[in-house]
Design a protein around this motif. Structure first.
Motif, PDB file in Angstrom:
ATOM      1  N   LEU B 164      47.728  34.201 -11.773  1.00  0.00           N
ATOM      2  CA  LEU B 164      46.424  34.423 -11.134  1.00  0.00           C
ATOM      3  C   LEU B 164      46.466  33.970  -9.674  1.00  0.00           C
ATOM      4  N   GLU B 165      47.030  32.796  -9.455  1.00  0.00           N
ATOM      5  CA  GLU B 165      47.081  32.253  -8.091  1.00  0.00           C
ATOM      6  C   GLU B 165      47.970  33.105  -7.193  1.00  0.00           C
ATOM      7  N   TYR B 166      49.143  33.459  -7.717  1.00  0.00           N
ATOM      8  CA  TYR B 166      50.121  34.151  -6.890  1.00  0.00           C
ATOM      9  C   TYR B 166      49.646  35.557  -6.523  1.00  0.00           C
ATOM     10  N   VAL B 167      49.096  36.244  -7.524  1.00  0.00           N
ATOM     11  CA  VAL B 167      48.631  37.608  -7.296  1.00  0.00           C
ATOM     12  C   VAL B 167      47.481  37.636  -6.295  1.00  0.00           C
ATOM     13  N   ALA B 168      46.679  36.578  -6.291  1.00  0.00           N
ATOM     14  CA  ALA B 168      45.552  36.511  -5.357  1.00  0.00           C
ATOM     15  C   ALA B 168      46.040  36.559  -3.904  1.00  0.00           C
ATOM     16  N   THR B 169      47.243  36.044  -3.688  1.00  0.00           N
ATOM     17  CA  THR B 169      47.843  36.073  -2.351  1.00  0.00           C
ATOM     18  C   THR B 169      47.922  37.497  -1.802  1.00  0.00           C
ATOM     19  N   PHE B 170      48.084  38.465  -2.718  1.00  0.00           N
ATOM     20  CA  PHE B 170      48.252  39.862  -2.307  1.00  0.00           C
ATOM     21  C   PHE B 170      47.001  40.687  -2.615  1.00  0.00           C
ATOM     22  N   ASP B 171      45.866  40.019  -2.748  1.00  0.00           N
ATOM     23  CA  ASP B 171      44.601  40.666  -3.087  1.00  0.00           C
ATOM     24  C   ASP B 171      44.706  41.458  -4.393  1.00  0.00           C
ATOM     25  N   ALA B 224      40.729  32.939  -8.587  1.00  0.00           N
ATOM     26  CA  ALA B 224      41.387  34.254  -8.502  1.00  0.00           C
ATOM     27  C   ALA B 224      40.636  35.279  -9.338  1.00  0.00           C
ATOM     28  N   ARG B 225      41.025  36.557  -9.144  1.00  0.00           N
ATOM     29  CA  ARG B 225      40.378  37.647  -9.879  1.00  0.00           C
ATOM     30  C   ARG B 225      41.072  37.864 -11.211  1.00  0.00           C
ATOM     31  N   LEU B 226      40.269  38.060 -12.246  1.00  0.00           N
ATOM     32  CA  LEU B 226      40.784  38.382 -13.586  1.00  0.00           C
ATOM     33  C   LEU B 226      40.133  39.681 -14.046  1.00  0.00           C
ATOM     34  N   HIS B 227      40.951  40.555 -14.638  1.00  0.00           N
ATOM     35  CA  HIS B 227      40.396  41.756 -15.276  1.00  0.00           C
ATOM     36  C   HIS B 227      40.800  41.730 -16.746  1.00  0.00           C
ATOM     37  N   VAL B 228      39.817  41.914 -17.628  1.00  0.00           N
ATOM     38  CA  VAL B 228      40.103  41.891 -19.062  1.00  0.00           C
ATOM     39  C   VAL B 228      40.240  43.330 -19.551  1.00  0.00           C
ATOM     40  N   CYS B 229      41.416  43.656 -20.055  1.00  0.00           N
ATOM     41  CA  CYS B 229      41.654  45.008 -20.577  1.00  0.00           C
ATOM     42  C   CYS B 229      40.906  45.213 -21.896  1.00  0.00           C
ATOM     43  N   HIS B 230      40.631  46.442 -22.201  1.00  0.00           N
ATOM     44  CA  HIS B 230      40.109  46.903 -23.497  1.00  0.00           C
ATOM     45  C   HIS B 230      39.408  45.833 -24.344  1.00  0.00           C
ATOM     46  N   VAL B 231      38.260  45.378 -23.850  1.00  0.00           N
ATOM     47  CA  VAL B 231      37.441  44.420 -24.614  1.00  0.00           C
ATOM     48  C   VAL B 231      36.994  45.093 -25.914  1.00  0.00           C
ATOM     49  N   SER B 232      37.144  44.395 -27.027  1.00  0.00           N
ATOM     50  CA  SER B 232      36.849  45.074 -28.295  1.00  0.00           C
ATOM     51  C   SER B 232      35.860  44.330 -29.192  1.00  0.00           C
ATOM     52  N   THR B 233      35.464  43.120 -28.824  1.00  0.00           N
ATOM     53  CA  THR B 233      34.592  42.386 -29.757  1.00  0.00           C
ATOM     54  C   THR B 233      33.297  41.911 -29.083  1.00  0.00           C
ATOM     55  N   ALA B 234      32.290  41.742 -29.912  1.00  0.00           N
ATOM     56  CA  ALA B 234      31.003  41.231 -29.431  1.00  0.00           C
ATOM     57  C   ALA B 234      31.167  39.830 -28.855  1.00  0.00           C
ATOM     58  N   GLY B 235      32.055  39.043 -29.441  1.00  0.00           N
ATOM     59  CA  GLY B 235      32.282  37.685 -28.957  1.00  0.00           C
ATOM     60  C   GLY B 235      32.881  37.669 -27.559  1.00  0.00           C
ATOM     61  N   SER B 236      33.811  38.584 -27.275  1.00  0.00           N
ATOM     62  CA  SER B 236      34.386  38.659 -25.928  1.00  0.00           C
ATOM     63  C   SER B 236      33.297  39.014 -24.915  1.00  0.00           C
TER      64      SER B 236
END
Lengths: 317, 437
Positions: B164-171, B224-236
């Motif tokens: 997360l930290e490293y990727v943020a360096t490159f937007d 940093a930015r996080l993207h959650v792929c294919h969320v599938s549950t009500a809890g998520s």
């Protein structure tokens, strides 16, 4: 009946009918010539993707006593171990003229797929699929219970009023699943006993009573106590800490066995782990139906093969 | 013909306008008179949307050409109204070097059906051990901004933090496949009463939710930015809603199949319905639809996962996970979200075009269809109805879960950078697309 895939779709009448035909088959065992000509000229294939000498021999014996031609196909050392798919294997066997395919497979749903994927049109008899079902085992268990209870007066009866306690690795057991559906359809009261780790998700929706400890279930004075085989490797996957602890908490020890009522049957689908889920005192007692289960297995499989293969022949004639 | 005039389209289902396309851009909108050198597309009764963008596509090339290639996958994309796709990294070799991502990017540009933006692997070989050369991929001609080990979860907490930290360096952004591996060993379908009955090993909701919860906290901690792929549950959904309320930089996607289908389809052991994460309960479907409607879930992504017939014509446990979804995505969204009144067409353009482009830092996509904007346009016939069949697929594989299902809407035309890739509902010839592109 076109296929026998699970006990869940059997109604009471059909199930009692199978048990009654098995009674007829049992009568032939006492004759001088044990063979019936019923399936002469028919081919029954035993397709075993999973090792199981006992079940395979039982089916072979049943088909031979009905005079069918029997081909046995074991996955080990065959084209299956060379990567041939279930579909190709089944189509090959059909091309060889199989009228019925008895299939044992490590994958849940394999028998259902053979029957419904449109690959073949032979009759399919589920001889155990993964952790799903093993319908002939449940039928032979029910047959054994009925015979012990009613003897020569068994015909036409179901298992109403019987209380059955099934103990052990329910989550991985196809025998438990088939028994739950069949025994409750036949009117029995079913209790399951296992630590939570060995209970399947959603068991609270099943038509059973669940106990986490063995004593309260045995205190209900059951007519039948069925002990399931525990695989030793389960303890490595943290289902329980050790064989010793399992035997102490959920095993049918000599002490627990001694406290059972005099008419309580002790059942086990085999092969047994003596000293783990069942003590020798229980396994070798007159309460044990283990060998009767083996004998009855042949009659039940004869009955089912007869119903599937000969039965449909009559229907289409 | 040097230009195209789209006549009478309804922009986002609101105003009716003509759209003139010249030199890859929208030259004019309004009431326009056809010129001699223009191809005229009669869009009476059709909706014009900005070209769709898919943040989660498996194109399989290199290495998986038996199930899909960049060409066949982008043809499927165009047929589904897509003008850009983000190609997942789990190819063979894995897209974990500048060389592989540049190759995939170049193949997309050469064929011309859609812009292909490769996704880079977070870790070398998707092995979850060492970071791959994220900087090299970001600076390559492929301009990678999305990094994912999709198919596998970056489950090591320290590695995820560093990524997360490293990727943020490159937007960039980490697109996480949230699946706790130990809780899902051998998992085959949603864990619940049905898995217990069918004897299939369960994939419990908690295995997804526990990773999503950990990751949003790591995103908060690192900024940093996080993207959650294919969320599938009500809890998520609950966890993501909580994280967004706290201002954490998290975005999330849902697949069309998780908006429509449930675990009940596993009952017949037909492996077309085997997918990862698995189809869930009715309650989850309802929660996912609500989350997409209220913005908790930002985008729709297909997770288009082609497989050859033999990977699905076997027992459930042996079958591959995944289903194709590019061609059917918009019809499923119209059926589940538009016709239920949960989303309008402008919202649909946001969740299927502008928001995925924004998350993937893909400039020039998802912009409103106004003068001067790049000409990426999708024309939809919202009145169309059809019973879905494998004949509606345009990629190389046939593993659609929608056979026999009635779906609303149809893609009539797709324009990618001024070049028509679909006209009258039919793919334009590959040579013509490549030549004009």
């Amino acid at each position: 009946m076109k296929h026998l895939l699970s006990t869940r779709d059997l109604d009471r009448e059909t199930a009692v009918g199978i048990l009654d035909i098995a009674e007829d088959m049992a009568l032939t065992a006492d004759r001088e010539v044990r063979k019936l000509p019923t399936l002469r000229g028919r081919t029954v294939v035993n397709l075993f993707f999973e090792d199981s000498t006992r079940t395979r021999l039982s089916f072979e014996s049943a088909a031979k006593r009905l005079s069918a031609d029997v081909i046995t196909f074991s996955a080990k050392g065959s084209s299956v171990s060379k990567g041939e798919s279930l579909k190709d294997t089944a189509q090959t066997l059909q091309a060889m003229g199989a009228d019925a395919i008895v299939v044992r497979h490590h994958g849940s749903g394999a028998a259902h797929q053979l029957a419904h994927a449109g690959w073949i049109d032979a009759h399919v008899l589920n001889a155990g699929d993964g952790t799903h079902e093993h319908p002939t085992q449940a039928l032979l268990d029910a047959f054994t219970m009925r015979q012990r209870r009613y003897g020569a007066d068994s015909r036409g009866r179901d298992l109403s009023g019987m209380r059955v306690v099934i103990v052990g690795d329910i989550v991985h057991s196809r025998v438990a699943r088939s028994n739950v559906w069949l025994l409750t359809t036949l009117g029995a009261e079913v209790h399951l006993v296992a630590p939570r780790t060995l209970l399947p998700a959603g068991v609270e929706t099943w038509p059973v009573t669940v106990h986490e400890h063995l004593e309260p279930a045995l205190a209900l004075r059951p007519d039948v106590v069925m002990m399931l085989r525990i695989q030793q490797e389960r303890m490595h996957a943290a289902f329980f800490p050790s064989g010793r602890e399992y035997a102490r908490e959920w095993g049918l020890t000599a002490e627990r066995f001694a406290a059972l009522g005099p008419d309580t049957m002790v059942m086990h689908p085999g092969p047994m782990n003596r000293g783990l889920e069942i003590s020798s005192a229980a396994a070798d007692s007159s309460a044990s139906t283990v060998l009767a289960q083996v004998t009855n297995g042949v009659f039940i499989r004869m009955a089912v093969l007869y119903l599937l293969v000969a039965g449909s022949q009559e229907a289409s004639a | 013909m040097t230009g195209t005039l789209i006549r009478g389209a309804s922009l986002l289902g609101e105003t009716r306008e003509d759209i003139r396309i010249r030199g890859g851009r929208i030259a004019a909108t309004g009431r326009l008179t056809p010129e001699l050198d223009e191809r005229v597309i009669d869009a009476d009764g059709l909706l014009a949307l900005p070209g769709l963008v898919d943040l989660h596509t498996h194109l399989r090339e290199p290495g998986g050409e038996a199930s899909e290639t960049v060409l066949t996958g982008t043809r499927a994309a165009a047929a589904g109204g897509y003008t850009a796709v983000f190609a997942m990294a789990n190819t063979s070799p894995v897209a974990d070097t500048a060389g592989v991502v540049e190759q995939v990017h170049a193949l997309g540009a050469q064929h011309g059906y859609a812009t292909v933006r490769p996704i880079g692997a977070v870790t070398v070989g998707l092995e979850g051990e060492r970071l791959s050369e994220i900087g090299a991929m970001a600076r390559s001609r492929a301009q990678v901004r999305v990094f994912s080990d999709d198919g596998k979860c970056v489950h090591d907490a320290l590695l995820m933090r560093r990524a997360l930290e490293y990727v943020a360096t490159f937007d960039g952004v980490i697109a996480q496949h949230a699946q706790e591996p130990r809780l899902t060993e051998g998992a085959q379908m949603n864990e619940g009463a049905l898995s217990g009955e069918l004897g299939l090993a369960g994939w419990p909701a908690v295995a997804e939710e526990s990773i999503v919860a950990r990751d949003v906290l790591l995103a908060q901690h690192t900024g940093a930015r996080l993207h959650v792929c294919h969320v599938s549950t009500a809890g998520s959904v609950d966890v993501i809603r909580w994280a967004k309320a706290r201002g954490i930089a998290v975005t999330a996607e849902v697949t069309p199949h998780h908006l429509l289908l449930t675990e009940e389809l596993a009952r017949g052991y037909d492996a077309r319905f085997k997918v990862n994460p698995p189809l869930r309960r009715d309650d989850d479907v309802r929660a996912l639809r609500e989350a997409l409607a209220d913005g908790t879930i930002d985008i729709v992504a297909t997770d288009h996962a082609p497989h050859p017939a033999e990977a699905k014509e076997c027992t459930w446990a042996e079958a591959a996970f995944g289903m194709v979804g590019l061609e059917s995505a918009l019809p499923v969204l119209q059926t589940t979200m538009i016709e239920t009144g949960m989303l309008g067409w402008a919202d649909l353009a946001r969740v299927m075009s502008s928001a995925p482009a924004e998350i993937g830092r893909l400039d020039g996509y998802g912009d409103p269809l106004t003068e001067g904007a790049p000409a990426h346009v999708t024309l939809v016939d919202p009145a169309a109805r059809r019973t879905w069949s494998t004949g509606d697929l345009r990629g190389r594989s046939r593993n659609t879960p929608y056979t026999g299902v009635e779906l609303a809407g149809a893609i009539v035309a797709t324009v990618h950078g001024g070049v028509a890739t679909v006209l009258d509902g039919t793919l334009v010839d590959a040579e013509e697309v490549a030549r004009r592109g």
